[in-house]
Design an enzyme around this catalytic site. Structure first.
Site, PDB file in Angstrom:
ATOM      1  N   ASP A  20      14.630 -16.274 -53.593  1.00  0.00           N
ATOM      2  CA  ASP A  20      15.200 -17.624 -53.349  1.00  0.00           C
ATOM      3  C   ASP A  20      15.869 -18.510 -54.336  1.00  0.00           C
ATOM      4  O   ASP A  20      15.538 -18.279 -55.643  1.00  0.00           O
ATOM      5  CB  ASP A  20      13.574 -18.340 -53.273  1.00  0.00           C
ATOM      6  CG  ASP A  20      12.689 -17.338 -52.473  1.00  0.00           C
ATOM      7  OD1 ASP A  20      13.074 -16.774 -51.771  1.00  0.00           O
ATOM      8  OD2 ASP A  20      11.427 -18.152 -52.394  1.00  0.00           O
ATOM      9  N   GLU A 195       6.607 -21.249 -45.877  1.00  0.00           N
ATOM     10  CA  GLU A 195       7.091 -21.015 -47.262  1.00  0.00           C
ATOM     11  C   GLU A 195       8.294 -21.909 -47.595  1.00  0.00           C
ATOM     12  O   GLU A 195       9.242 -22.351 -46.754  1.00  0.00           O
ATOM     13  CB  GLU A 195       7.511 -19.427 -47.829  1.00  0.00           C
ATOM     14  CG  GLU A 195       6.547 -18.614 -47.316  1.00  0.00           C
ATOM     15  CD  GLU A 195       6.960 -17.272 -47.804  1.00  0.00           C
ATOM     16  OE1 GLU A 195       6.395 -16.382 -48.708  1.00  0.00           O
ATOM     17  OE2 GLU A 195       8.062 -16.638 -47.324  1.00  0.00           O
TER      18      GLU A 195
HETATM   19  C1  FRU Z   1       9.937 -16.667 -50.273  1.00  0.00           C
HETATM   20  C2  FRU Z   1       8.920 -16.251 -51.153  1.00  0.00           C
HETATM   21  C3  FRU Z   1       8.105 -17.353 -51.943  1.00  0.00           C
HETATM   22  C4  FRU Z   1       8.009 -17.006 -53.115  1.00  0.00           C
HETATM   23  C5  FRU Z   1       8.821 -16.137 -53.709  1.00  0.00           C
HETATM   24  C6  FRU Z   1       8.305 -14.986 -54.374  1.00  0.00           C
HETATM   25  O1  FRU Z   1      11.090 -15.806 -50.247  1.00  0.00           O
HETATM   26  O2  FRU Z   1       7.927 -15.208 -50.398  1.00  0.00           O
HETATM   27  O3  FRU Z   1       7.135 -18.009 -50.768  1.00  0.00           O
HETATM   28  O4  FRU Z   1       7.301 -18.106 -53.970  1.00  0.00           O
HETATM   29  O5  FRU Z   1       9.361 -15.477 -52.473  1.00  0.00           O
HETATM   30  O6  FRU Z   1       9.304 -14.236 -54.912  1.00  0.00           O
END
Ligand code: FRU
Length: 445
Positions: A20, A195
């Site tokens: 992300d 998320e």
């Molecule tokens: C989304 C996610 C988030 C988390 C991160 C961990 O892709 O699962 O919810 O904070 O990636 O790397």
């Protein structure tokens, strides 16, 4: 790591794994982008925040890792940034696995920097005691922070005990002391977990991602989806002004986030639960191009930002051959009735994008290395994604091609995918029928 193998104009971690985008923010006249980063392998691991900055959203300078795991944080999960009192503040999720399962803790933490390069951690600021007891502290993450007047707000993803994904709103006078305001929708999301919320007060726009959102017509065909919704965010809840909608029709985009301080978005140009054809080059994951956001006819529109030189322009062609690996093709057409383009063509290998009856169809089944997902529906197995055709007199198609991606925009509605053809697969074959049309090709050098 051979840098020649990296994408030409997309952000990566240069080596190792990224997911992300995080902490997108304008600070002291520069755009800062952070990202979930594991520098030591091409797979997900204890999360760091990688960091790049830019004056123009085009040329990015790599900065030292901003956050890393330590005694407090087993991992620094996703979050956002805000500028306040001349400092750059990061709000992120402090992840600790503990014994796993319900002993996992995902709590919201704060860090700050005066120079935008070196960050000091301030510890957990939304702890278990601040989270109402009906929500799970093991599924509580991805704070999106913003300010209204003297009050800070933060939207986080959460899960209600015994129930599904939620978005929660908290408020604070100082970024350190937070109070729960509300459960934004007060109902479970349609997927299994929400998320990466991202709220923009300027655009009245909420972005969020959902794991395992079920298919709905031609939408949400990926195992995990990005969505958007216009509305107003109030202390008592979210008041929608439009239905929620899919943010992108392609295979590979997740965890999109809006810059604090600019109406610009980036996403992770990849997807969980897929094979990764790029890992063999020593890096995994890239970010989408920055995309300027606007709204037209109630739909979110995206305009990609890149610098390219115009090298060819044709009026009213019905077919043409060309070449392109890194650059863009724009077709502007009036009353378009047929369109088909093959990209990254070499022999029988190519990706295609075509208008078929009332749908745009993207097909990567022949585009070099196969990418395997967990999706088992017919389209996914056939390497196909579809996007509805809007009934407009003018159609603007913009296709941005980098070594391993195609980002396609039709009147600003996007379809984003990874492709992994041979390096020298550069053929373009276009045919179209329209009353009037312009074809323009641009190169990114
Ligand atoms: C989304 C996610 C988030 C988390 C991160 C961990 O892709 O699962 O919810 O904070 O990636 O790397």
């Amino acid at each position: 790591m051979n840098k020649q193998l990296l994408p030409k104009f997309h952000i990566t971690g240069e080596k190792g794994w990224i997911n992300d985008p995080n902490g997108l923010v304008v600070f002291q006249g520069e755009y800062h982008a952070f990202f979930q980063y594991y520098p030591h392998d091409v797979k997900w691991g204890p999360m760091h925040w990688g960091h790049v900055k830019s004056r123009d959203l085009i040329t990015w300078e790599t900065l030292p890792v901003a956050l890393r795991p330590d005694e407090q944080d087993g991992g620094c999960f996703s979050g956002s940034a805000i500028v306040w009192q001349e400092k750059l503040w990061l709000m992120y999720t402090s992840f600790n696995e503990n014994e796993g399962g319900e002993s996992i803790r995902q709590l919201q933490a704060l860090a700050s920097s005066a120079d935008g390069v070196t960050f000091e951690k301030h510890g957990i600021v939304i702890g278990e005691e601040d989270l109402p007891s009906e929500y799970c502290p093991w599924d509580f993450r991805d704070p999106s922070v913003f300010r209204r007047g003297d009050t800070f707000y933060c939207v986080t993803a959460a899960r209600k005990r015994g129930a599904g994904g939620r978005l929660l709103l908290f408020s604070s006078p100082d970024l350190f002391r937070w109070t729960f305001c509300c459960d934004l929708f007060d109902r479970d999301c349609d997927g299994s977990m929400t998320e990466c919320p991202s709220w923009s007060d300027e655009l009245n726009l909420l972005l969020f991602s959902e794991q395992f959102r079920p298919h709905e017509g031609g939408k949400y065909c990926n195992v995990h989806s990005c969505l958007y919704q216009f509305g107003t965010l109030e202390n008592a809840g979210f008041v929608p002004s439009e239905e929620e909608d899919i943010l992108d029709y392609g295979f590979d985009i997740y965890a999109t986030q809006i810059f604090s301080g600019a109406p610009v978005m980036m996403g992770w140009l990849s997807m969980w639960d897929r094979s990764d054809p790029l890992a063999k080059f020593g890096f995994a994951g890239q970010l989408t191009l920055p995309r300027v956001l606007s709204v037209k006819n109630g739909k979110l529109r995206q305009k990609p930002v890149y610098r390219a030189e115009e090298v060819r322009k044709e009026e009213n062609v019905s077919s043409l051959f060309d070449t392109l690996v890194t650059g863009a093709i724009k077709v502007e057409a009036e009353n378009l009735s047929a369109f088909s383009i093959k990209l990254r063509k070499k022999g029988n290998s190519f990706a295609s994008f075509a208008l078929v009856e009332n749908e745009w169809i993207f097909d990567r089944s022949q585009a070099g290395e196969k990418i395997e997902g967990v999706e088992k529906d017919e389209d996914s197995l056939a390497g196909i994604r579809r996007m509805p055709k809007e009934n407009t007199q003018k159609t603007e198609i913009e296709i941005v091609s980098d070594k391993y991606s195609l980002e396609i925009f039709v009147n600003g509605i996007s379809l984003t995918s990874v492709v992994c053809p041979e390096e020298d697969a550069d053929g373009v074959e276009l045919s179209l029928t329209a009353e009037k049309s312009t074809y323009t090709k641009y190169l990114v050098k």
